[in-house]
Design a protein around this motif. Structure first.
Motif, PDB file in Angstrom:
ATOM      1  N   ILE A   1      -5.483  -4.137   4.171  1.00 24.12           N
ATOM      2  CA  ILE A   1      -5.566  -4.022   2.722  1.00 24.12           C
ATOM      3  C   ILE A   1      -4.342  -4.638   2.073  1.00 24.12           C
ATOM      4  N   ASN A   2      -4.603  -5.421   1.032  1.00 22.07           N
ATOM      5  CA  ASN A   2      -3.543  -6.108   0.301  1.00 22.07           C
ATOM      6  C   ASN A   2      -3.985  -6.208  -1.151  1.00 22.07           C
ATOM      7  N   LEU A   3      -3.575  -5.235  -1.949  1.00 28.57           N
ATOM      8  CA  LEU A   3      -4.035  -5.128  -3.330  1.00 28.57           C
ATOM      9  C   LEU A   3      -2.832  -4.980  -4.260  1.00 28.57           C
TER      10      LEU A   3
ATOM     11  N   THR B   1      -0.782  -1.818   0.363  1.00 25.48           N
ATOM     12  CA  THR B   1      -0.720  -2.727   1.499  1.00 25.48           C
ATOM     13  C   THR B   1      -0.796  -1.917   2.787  1.00 25.48           C
ATOM     14  N   GLY B   2      -1.212  -2.580   3.860  1.00 25.72           N
ATOM     15  CA  GLY B   2      -1.191  -1.892   5.143  1.00 25.72           C
ATOM     16  C   GLY B   2      -2.243  -2.394   6.103  1.00 25.72           C
TER      17      GLY B   2
ATOM     18  N   GLY C   1      -2.124   3.315  12.390  1.00 24.53           N
ATOM     19  CA  GLY C   1      -1.563   2.311  11.505  1.00 24.53           C
ATOM     20  C   GLY C   1      -0.872   2.931  10.310  1.00 24.53           C
ATOM     21  N   THR C   2      -0.634   2.116   9.288  1.00 18.41           N
ATOM     22  CA  THR C   2       0.131   2.544   8.114  1.00 18.41           C
ATOM     23  C   THR C   2      -0.460   1.943   6.855  1.00 18.41           C
ATOM     24  N   ILE C   3      -0.498   2.747   5.800  1.00 24.78           N
ATOM     25  CA  ILE C   3      -0.844   2.275   4.464  1.00 24.78           C
ATOM     26  C   ILE C   3       0.267   2.708   3.510  1.00 24.78           C
TER      27      ILE C   3
ATOM     28  N   ASP D   1       1.480   7.267   7.472  1.00 29.87           N
ATOM     29  CA  ASP D   1       1.298   6.829   8.847  1.00 29.87           C
ATOM     30  C   ASP D   1       0.149   7.584   9.508  1.00 29.87           C
ATOM     31  N   PHE D   2      -0.687   6.841  10.205  1.00 26.28           N
ATOM     32  CA  PHE D   2      -1.775   7.418  10.981  1.00 26.28           C
ATOM     33  C   PHE D   2      -1.508   7.117  12.448  1.00 26.28           C
TER      34      PHE D   2
END
Length: 319
Positions: free
Chosen positions: A87-89, A97-98, A159-161, A169-170
């Motif tokens: 994601i890149n918004l 992002t993330g 991952g990370t958002i 963090d997930f």
């Protein structure tokens, strides 16, 4: 299986994906969608909902692409696939992002020292799909306002958002993905979803909706439960009946199975919803609230889950 149905639609149509991920403290749902209003104007939308709030961003239809042959959606600079999310918004009020990676391996079974590359490169499909459509034979009924699909009942998320500077963090997260397509959401409905690790790994999705039938309406229900590697299904088309139903919860009885859902505390935020394809309606959803689930077989309690990461909507058409 077809993954996108909107390529030949002309008017009054929407198709959207609900991509939810949670860890012990945080839940994020990302909702990319495609729209055609009653005049044939096309657009796309991206909504993001967390415990803190909900955000919406409109896109040109030229910024949207979805594959018919696999789960692959591209919206602007963001991509959503069976392998994960990038994601890149960037808007005036929102920066997100993330990267998230999806895996079929259940987090509680993983060793603490496993590294991201071990499962990103795996060719094994990440999702746990249902055996057949959650709609049953209603999938072939033409007059319903929308049709529901479950893409994955449960998968691991890593991952990370980062949302407006807040990092989430997930490391051992749980994921769930569903979608809707049609012209409008039902006038009145209730929906809930919860993934959990205790008492054992599992996931629940259930919905109750008022639906049209000829010159009248009826209330139908669908429910899928994935628990200890087994799928359970409760639905109107299988003889399931609503024993109780209110904004505070509901219960479904089907043969030897009974599901009871009770809302303890909601934390709703406003989301956009489709009417004749266009995002003209406002609904309230709690993406992470406290809900109790009890599931019985032959009057024996199979499990009880009280989760603070449950999603819940109870919507009644006003006016």
């Amino acid at each position: 299986m077809k993954y996108f149905y909107g390529d030949n639609k002309k008017t009054s149509y929407f198709e959207g994906w609900y991509i939810k991920q949670q860890n012990e403290e945080e839940t994020i749902a990302i909702i990319p969608s495609f729209h055609i209003d009653e005049y044939g104007a096309k657009s796309a939308n991206l909504q993001i909902i967390t415990k803190e709030g909900a955000y919406s961003c409109t896109f040109s239809s030229s910024d949207f692409y979805a594959s018919k042959r696999r789960f692959f959606v591209k919206l602007g600079k963001s991509i959503f696939t069976e392998s994960g999310v990038r994601i890149n918004l960037h808007t005036e009020n929102l920066t997100v992002t993330g990267r998230l990676f999806f895996t079929k391996k259940i987090p509680s079974k993983m060793k603490p020292d496993i590294v991201l590359g071990d499962f990103v490169s795996s060719s094994e499909p990440a999702f746990h799909p249902l055996r057949y459509s959650i709609m049953g034979y209603y999938d072939y009924v033409p007059f319903l306002p929308c049709k529901h699909e479950v893409v994955s009942m449960l998968h691991g998320v890593y991952g990370t958002i980062v949302i407006n500077g807040k990092r989430i963090d997930f490391r051992d997260g749980l994921g769930y993905i569903e979608k809707d397509r049609g012209h409008s959401f039902p006038t009145s409905y209730l929906w809930t979803q919860c993934s959990f690790k205790k008492p054992s790994i599992g996931s629940i999705m259930a919905s109750v909706a008022e639906l049209p039938f000829l010159s009248t309406t009826f209330v139908g229900c669908i429910c899928a439960i994935w628990y200890q590697g087994k799928e359970y299904r409760l639905a109107t088309y299988l003889g399931g009946k609503l024993v109780s139903y209110s904004k505070k919860g509901f219960s479904i009885l089907q043969g030897k199975y009974l599901l009871e859902v009770s809302v303890i505390k909601q934390e709703p935020h406003s989301l956009k919803a489709p009417v004749r394809g266009a995002m003209r309606r406002r609904i309230k959803e709690s993406v992470a609230c406290k809900v109790r689930y009890r599931f019985y077989e032959d009057e024996k309690l199979l499990f009880e889950v009280v989760s603070k990461q449950a999603g819940y909507e109870h919507v009644i058409m006003e006016g």
